[in-house]
Design a protein around this motif. Sequence first.
Motif, short mmCIF file in Angstrom:
data_model
loop_
_atom_site.label_atom_id
_atom_site.label_comp_id
_atom_site.label_asym_id
_atom_site.label_seq_id
_atom_site.Cartn_x
_atom_site.Cartn_y
_atom_site.Cartn_z
N GLY A 64 44.85 -13.57 55.56
CA GLY A 64 44.32 -12.92 56.54
C GLY A 64 44.17 -13.62 57.83
N LEU A 65 43.61 -14.83 57.65
CA LEU A 65 43.08 -15.53 58.96
C LEU A 65 44.41 -16.08 59.43
CD1 LEU A 65 40.88 -17.09 60.71
CD2 LEU A 65 40.82 -18.82 58.97
N HIS A 66 45.40 -16.64 58.83
CA HIS A 66 46.32 -17.16 59.34
C HIS A 66 47.39 -16.00 59.96
CE1 HIS A 66 46.18 -21.47 58.32
NE2 HIS A 66 45.50 -20.99 57.49
N SER A 67 47.18 -14.72 59.39
CA SER A 67 48.03 -13.68 60.17
C SER A 67 47.29 -13.43 61.45
CB SER A 67 47.76 -12.29 59.36
OG SER A 67 48.69 -12.41 58.05
N ALA A 68 45.81 -13.58 61.66
CA ALA A 68 44.82 -13.40 62.73
C ALA A 68 45.62 -14.24 63.75
CB ALA A 68 43.62 -13.33 62.41
N PHE A 69 45.61 -15.62 63.37
CA PHE A 69 46.32 -16.67 64.25
C PHE A 69 47.55 -16.33 64.94
CE2 PHE A 69 43.82 -20.13 61.61
CZ PHE A 69 42.79 -19.80 62.40
N ALA A 70 48.57 -15.85 63.99
CA ALA A 70 49.98 -15.64 64.49
C ALA A 70 49.67 -14.35 65.48
CB ALA A 70 50.77 -15.08 63.25
N MET A 71 48.94 -13.51 65.05
CA MET A 71 48.84 -12.26 66.19
C MET A 71 48.20 -12.62 67.06
SD MET A 71 47.15 -9.20 63.46
CE MET A 71 47.85 -8.82 61.89
N ALA A 72 47.26 -13.80 67.22
CA ALA A 72 46.80 -14.25 68.62
C ALA A 72 48.08 -14.84 69.33
CB ALA A 72 45.79 -15.31 68.35
N ASP A 73 48.95 -15.63 68.56
CA ASP A 73 49.97 -16.11 69.33
C ASP A 73 50.97 -15.33 70.08
OD1 ASP A 73 48.69 -18.64 68.33
OD2 ASP A 73 50.32 -18.92 66.86
N VAL A 74 50.90 -14.05 69.27
CA VAL A 74 52.08 -13.19 70.04
C VAL A 74 51.25 -12.27 71.25
CG1 VAL A 74 53.59 -13.20 68.07
CG2 VAL A 74 51.72 -11.27 68.49
N GLY A 75 50.03 -12.63 71.36
CA GLY A 75 49.15 -11.75 72.45
C GLY A 75 48.27 -10.97 72.09
N VAL A 76 47.93 -10.69 70.88
CA VAL A 76 46.66 -9.77 70.68
C VAL A 76 45.33 -10.65 70.78
CG1 VAL A 76 45.50 -8.52 68.78
CG2 VAL A 76 47.78 -8.80 68.69
N ARG A 77 44.52 -9.74 71.69
CA ARG A 77 43.35 -10.45 72.27
C ARG A 77 42.16 -9.92 71.81
NH1 ARG A 77 45.89 -14.01 72.21
NH2 ARG A 77 46.95 -15.39 73.92
N ARG A 78 41.96 -8.88 70.98
CA ARG A 78 40.88 -8.02 70.52
C ARG A 78 40.96 -7.93 69.05
NH1 ARG A 78 40.46 -3.25 71.95
NH2 ARG A 78 42.71 -3.10 72.99
N MET A 79 39.93 -8.66 68.32
CA MET A 79 40.10 -8.41 66.75
C MET A 79 38.81 -8.39 66.15
SD MET A 79 42.87 -11.49 65.73
CE MET A 79 44.44 -11.84 66.73
N VAL A 80 38.86 -7.63 65.04
CA VAL A 80 37.69 -7.53 64.25
C VAL A 80 37.98 -7.89 62.75
CG1 VAL A 80 36.01 -6.19 62.92
CG2 VAL A 80 36.55 -5.67 65.56
N ILE A 81 37.36 -9.10 62.34
CA ILE A 81 37.59 -9.83 61.04
C ILE A 81 36.53 -9.31 60.14
CG2 ILE A 81 37.81 -12.03 59.90
CD1 ILE A 81 40.07 -11.33 61.96
N VAL A 82 37.12 -8.95 58.93
CA VAL A 82 36.21 -8.46 57.87
C VAL A 82 36.09 -9.31 56.75
CG1 VAL A 82 35.75 -6.46 56.43
CG2 VAL A 82 36.57 -5.96 58.61
N GLY A 83 35.00 -9.64 56.25
CA GLY A 83 34.98 -10.39 54.91
C GLY A 83 33.55 -10.23 54.66
N ARG A 84 33.16 -10.92 53.24
CA ARG A 84 31.70 -10.84 52.83
C ARG A 84 30.90 -11.64 53.18
NH1 ARG A 84 33.86 -9.12 46.77
NH2 ARG A 84 35.59 -7.59 47.31
N THR A 85 31.39 -12.85 53.56
CA THR A 85 30.65 -14.20 53.93
C THR A 85 30.34 -14.37 55.36
OG1 THR A 85 31.36 -15.13 51.81
CG2 THR A 85 30.29 -16.60 53.32
N GLN A 86 29.06 -14.52 55.91
CA GLN A 86 28.81 -14.60 57.10
C GLN A 86 29.29 -15.97 57.65
OE1 GLN A 86 27.32 -12.18 59.07
NE2 GLN A 86 27.94 -13.31 60.82
N ALA A 87 29.14 -17.11 57.04
CA ALA A 87 29.40 -18.35 57.61
C ALA A 87 31.08 -18.33 57.88
CB ALA A 87 28.92 -19.48 56.54
N ARG A 88 31.70 -17.88 56.66
CA ARG A 88 33.10 -18.06 57.02
C ARG A 88 33.65 -16.94 58.10
NH1 ARG A 88 36.70 -17.86 51.65
NH2 ARG A 88 36.19 -15.71 51.69
#
Length: 260
Positions: A24-48
């Motif tokens: 999931g995180l590395h997909s977010a990185f790849a989406m950033a690389d192709v130009g996505v500039r707004r993201m919401v990341i969902v998980g269960r651990t606040q620190a991560r």
Amino acid sequence: MSEIVVKDPADSGALIVGGTAGIGLHSAFAMADVGVRRMVIVGRTQARGDDACERLRERGVDARFVAGDARSVEGATAIEAQASEFLGAIDILMCTTAADVRPELFGNIPATAIATTLDDLVLPSMLMASVVLPGMRERRGGVVINVASDAGKTATPGETVIGAAKAAIIMFTRGLAIEEKRCGIRANVLTPSLVHGTASTERITSDGFSAKLFASAAKQAHLGVATADDIGALAGFLVTRAAAKLTGQAISVNGGISAA
């Protein structure tokens, strides 16, 4: 009926459920690389979640973490509401959730564990799609990416329940693609096998039956065992205009372990 809308990544808001680590995180990185500039990341651990957002901000992404659990209608609805408030519109939905389960022969799996495994693995993709799709239909466009496994394509000892769950995600995504194409919504599913460098892989390869299973599988990956970056790169491609006609596909990235 209004015209189908294909948005550029730069104009798209992405919601990644299970996006604080691994695929999931590395997909977010790849989406950033192709130009996505707004993201919401969902998980269960606040620190991560905070760490993931900070790493995305370093890539120029306006990122927010939402703590949530997509295994219930209430949880999925809350996630969608918070994501929509931040993004304005959810144009990309990616669901890549994991469960604390290891491959095991069916005869050794307690009956009480079966329903829990199916709920953990299958429900998030279906429930998140249910709450996000109405907005995509209204806007006449959107991208859905789910993550399953080659276990849903090829029968493997030790993966009877896991394989059934992954097969459910695959068929759900393919059916969704056929139903929603008239609304301009594309749906594809990524089906990795062994993925180096993720917490799930470390857990299932540490010892026991699953360690032997995947040690054997790794020997078949003559092109190299896939990494989270490899899977993420494909997710990044799927949100671009170059993939605008690609839908209903279950795509394996496994280094040659199988040709499922």
